[in-house]
Design an enzyme around this catalytic site. Sequence first.
Site, PDB file in Angstrom:
ATOM      1  N   SER A  67       0.851  -1.291  -0.046  1.00 43.64           N
ATOM      2  CA  SER A  67      -0.059  -0.154   0.058  1.00 43.64           C
ATOM      3  C   SER A  67       0.932   1.263   0.021  1.00 43.64           C
ATOM      4  CB  SER A  67      -1.039  -0.065   1.254  1.00 43.64           C
ATOM      5  OG  SER A  67      -1.848  -1.048   1.212  1.00 43.64           O
TER       6      SER A  67
HETATM    7  N1  SAM Z   1      -0.312  -5.187   3.984  1.00 45.31           N
HETATM    8  C1  SAM Z   1       0.300  -5.612   2.743  1.00 45.31           C
HETATM    9  C2  SAM Z   1       1.696  -4.961   2.781  1.00 45.31           C
HETATM   10  O1  SAM Z   1       2.412  -4.368   3.702  1.00 45.31           O
HETATM   11  O2  SAM Z   1       2.618  -5.325   1.808  1.00 45.31           O
HETATM   12  C3  SAM Z   1      -0.276  -4.991   1.576  1.00 45.31           C
HETATM   13  C4  SAM Z   1      -1.570  -5.967   1.555  1.00 45.31           C
HETATM   14  S1  SAM Z   1      -2.389  -6.124  -0.198  1.00 45.31           S
HETATM   15  C5  SAM Z   1      -3.105  -4.424  -0.410  1.00 45.31           C
HETATM   16  C6  SAM Z   1      -3.759  -7.106   0.341  1.00 45.31           C
HETATM   17  C7  SAM Z   1      -3.441  -8.513   0.441  1.00 45.31           C
HETATM   18  O3  SAM Z   1      -4.509  -9.210   1.069  1.00 45.31           O
HETATM   19  C8  SAM Z   1      -2.858  -9.478  -0.715  1.00 45.31           C
HETATM   20  O4  SAM Z   1      -1.614  -9.893  -0.354  1.00 45.31           O
HETATM   21  C9  SAM Z   1      -3.945 -10.421  -0.910  1.00 45.31           C
HETATM   22  O5  SAM Z   1      -3.412 -11.718  -1.188  1.00 45.31           O
HETATM   23  C10 SAM Z   1      -4.333 -10.466   0.547  1.00 45.31           C
HETATM   24  N2  SAM Z   1      -5.732 -10.968   0.959  1.00 45.31           N
HETATM   25  C11 SAM Z   1      -6.897 -11.038   0.111  1.00 45.31           C
HETATM   26  N3  SAM Z   1      -7.705 -11.568   0.769  1.00 45.31           N
HETATM   27  C12 SAM Z   1      -7.543 -12.104   1.756  1.00 45.31           C
HETATM   28  C13 SAM Z   1      -7.899 -13.196   2.828  1.00 45.31           C
HETATM   29  N4  SAM Z   1      -9.076 -13.475   2.795  1.00 45.31           N
HETATM   30  N5  SAM Z   1      -7.189 -13.766   3.714  1.00 45.31           N
HETATM   31  C14 SAM Z   1      -5.757 -13.236   3.824  1.00 45.31           C
HETATM   32  N6  SAM Z   1      -5.191 -12.397   2.929  1.00 45.31           N
HETATM   33  C15 SAM Z   1      -5.942 -11.855   1.797  1.00 45.31           C
END
Ligand code: SAM
Length: 225
Positions: A67
């Site tokens: 993000s």
């Molecule tokens: N917090 C992260 C960072 O610091 O790099 C960025 C997160 S990215 C915007 C969103 C993440 O949520 C992705 O890696 C995606 O695979 C994960 N995601 C989506 N749905 C999910 C779920 N139900 N459980 C766990 N992770 C999930």
Amino acid sequence: MPAPDDNGFAGMRRNMVTYQIEARGVHAENVLAAMRHVPRHLFLPESLRWAAYDDTPVSIGRGQTISQPYIVARMTELLELDPDSTVLEIGTGSGYQAAVLAEIAHEVWTIERYGDLAREAERLLEGLGYQNVHVIVGDGTLGCAEAAPFDAIIVTAAAPHVPTALAEQLSEGGRLVIPVGDTSVQELRQYRKQGDAFKEARVLDCRFVPLVGRDAFGESRDGTP
Ligand code: SAM
């Protein structure tokens, strides 16, 4: 905590905090200090490290992103953490947000649905010396009942609503920060648990990749089979 690999990145990181974060009104000193310290560039693929301190999200593979720095800062501030806090993050991605949380809080659990992203984040966090982060592969919409309740929960993907398990796993007075909306635009919200009720604050409009899971969007939303 880690001795950042700087190589000229320290100045970029200081500028990021001053001009992208403080200038937009994030003033919590614990958040600013953490973001001055964590070497964000190490959480990106080598070919994209030059973009680590830009005012934008950056691709980390699998169609996912790390993000924008300001959003990381604002969401962290809204969690109202202290050194005793326990935190659950949904969406480990690169592991950068987890590192920022680990700088401030006592213990962090972070859940990622893609095993390869989770393993890479875990390797990096361990290598940087974070011993208070637990990386879990799974569907974060179900939370982590074994470690609940949490003082704070942060969801770093776009949710259609607050997943029931996350609301249940928040401690009394706990804060849940989550982008809620459809898959193209969301509203960042902070919920505070007060007895059986949740006090809601609507913070800003934002855009996240979708939260995909049992209590969120279906798998077709991010192209997974
Ligand atoms: N917090 C992260 C960072 O610091 O790099 C960025 C997160 S990215 C915007 C969103 C993440 O949520 C992705 O890696 C995606 O695979 C994960 N995601 C989506 N749905 C999910 C779920 N139900 N459980 C766990 N992770 C999930």
